[in-house]
Write an enzyme that holds these catalytic residues in place. Structure first.
Site, PDB file in Angstrom:
ATOM      1  N   ASN A 235       0.829  -1.199   0.000  1.00  0.00           N
ATOM      2  CA  ASN A 235       0.000   0.000   0.000  1.00  0.00           C
ATOM      3  C   ASN A 235       0.865   1.253   0.000  1.00  0.00           C
ATOM      4  O   ASN A 235       2.038   1.216   0.363  1.00  0.00           O
ATOM      5  CB  ASN A 235      -0.926   0.004   1.218  1.00  0.00           C
ATOM      6  CG  ASN A 235      -1.949  -1.105   1.146  1.00  0.00           C
ATOM      7  OD1 ASN A 235      -2.523  -1.357   0.092  1.00  0.00           O
ATOM      8  ND2 ASN A 235      -2.171  -1.784   2.250  1.00  0.00           N
ATOM      9  N   CYS A 236       0.234   2.350  -0.376  1.00  0.00           N
ATOM     10  CA  CYS A 236       0.868   3.654  -0.422  1.00  0.00           C
ATOM     11  C   CYS A 236       1.578   3.929   0.908  1.00  0.00           C
ATOM     12  O   CYS A 236       1.013   3.641   1.961  1.00  0.00           O
ATOM     13  CB  CYS A 236      -0.203   4.708  -0.691  1.00  0.00           C
ATOM     14  SG  CYS A 236       0.438   6.369  -0.868  1.00  0.00           S
ATOM     15  N   PRO A 237       2.797   4.387   0.866  1.00  0.00           N
ATOM     16  CA  PRO A 237       3.594   4.891  -0.256  1.00  0.00           C
ATOM     17  C   PRO A 237       4.583   3.880  -0.819  1.00  0.00           C
ATOM     18  O   PRO A 237       5.417   4.221  -1.658  1.00  0.00           O
ATOM     19  CB  PRO A 237       4.346   6.068   0.376  1.00  0.00           C
ATOM     20  CG  PRO A 237       4.658   5.571   1.753  1.00  0.00           C
ATOM     21  CD  PRO A 237       3.428   4.757   2.155  1.00  0.00           C
ATOM     22  N   GLU A 238       4.537   2.625  -0.366  1.00  0.00           N
ATOM     23  CA  GLU A 238       5.553   1.646  -0.740  1.00  0.00           C
ATOM     24  C   GLU A 238       5.714   1.422  -2.244  1.00  0.00           C
ATOM     25  O   GLU A 238       6.854   1.377  -2.725  1.00  0.00           O
ATOM     26  CB  GLU A 238       5.304   0.319  -0.032  1.00  0.00           C
ATOM     27  CG  GLU A 238       5.572   0.390   1.464  1.00  0.00           C
ATOM     28  CD  GLU A 238       5.266  -0.915   2.157  1.00  0.00           C
ATOM     29  OE1 GLU A 238       6.230  -1.625   2.482  1.00  0.00           O
ATOM     30  OE2 GLU A 238       4.066  -1.206   2.349  1.00  0.00           O
TER      31      GLU A 238
ATOM     32  N   ASP B 102      -2.637  -1.736  -5.240  1.00  0.00           N
ATOM     33  CA  ASP B 102      -3.133  -0.564  -4.511  1.00  0.00           C
ATOM     34  C   ASP B 102      -3.784   0.402  -5.497  1.00  0.00           C
ATOM     35  O   ASP B 102      -3.112   0.913  -6.395  1.00  0.00           O
ATOM     36  CB  ASP B 102      -1.974   0.110  -3.787  1.00  0.00           C
ATOM     37  CG  ASP B 102      -2.408   1.300  -2.948  1.00  0.00           C
ATOM     38  OD1 ASP B 102      -3.614   1.626  -2.929  1.00  0.00           O
ATOM     39  OD2 ASP B 102      -1.533   1.915  -2.315  1.00  0.00           O
TER      40      ASP B 102
END
Length: 83
Positions: free
Chosen positions: A19-22, A46
């Site tokens: 998920n954000c920001p990965e 995501d």
């Protein structure tokens, strides 16, 4: 779109399940490792990548060659800018 899928890529980033920001953080690292003009395929789940990855490309001057959604999986083909 099938011509993009059949085009050989220089690297693949599988950000499935992240998920954000990965996904964008990983994209930033992977794109650095490509040669100028190299093509990277990104696989993500995501939904925020639909917004974040195109903005990433514009901001850093990379080319978003294509994007596609298949059953909740988001695919992106990104060409690294020429230095």
């Amino acid at each position: 779109m099938s011509q993009i899928i059949d085009t050989p890529v220089d690297g693949t980033l599988d950000a499935t399940g992240l998920n954000c920001p990965e996904p964008v953080m990983m994209l930033h690292q992977h794109i650095r490792d490509l040669p100028p003009g190299g093509l990277l395929k990104v696989i993500a789940t995501d939904p925020s990548t639909r917004r974040d990855i195109p903005k990433f490309c514009v901001f850093l001057d990379h080319e978003l060659v294509a994007q596609q959604e298949e059953a909740g999986t988001y695919l992106y083909w990104i060409r690294k800018k020429l230095d």
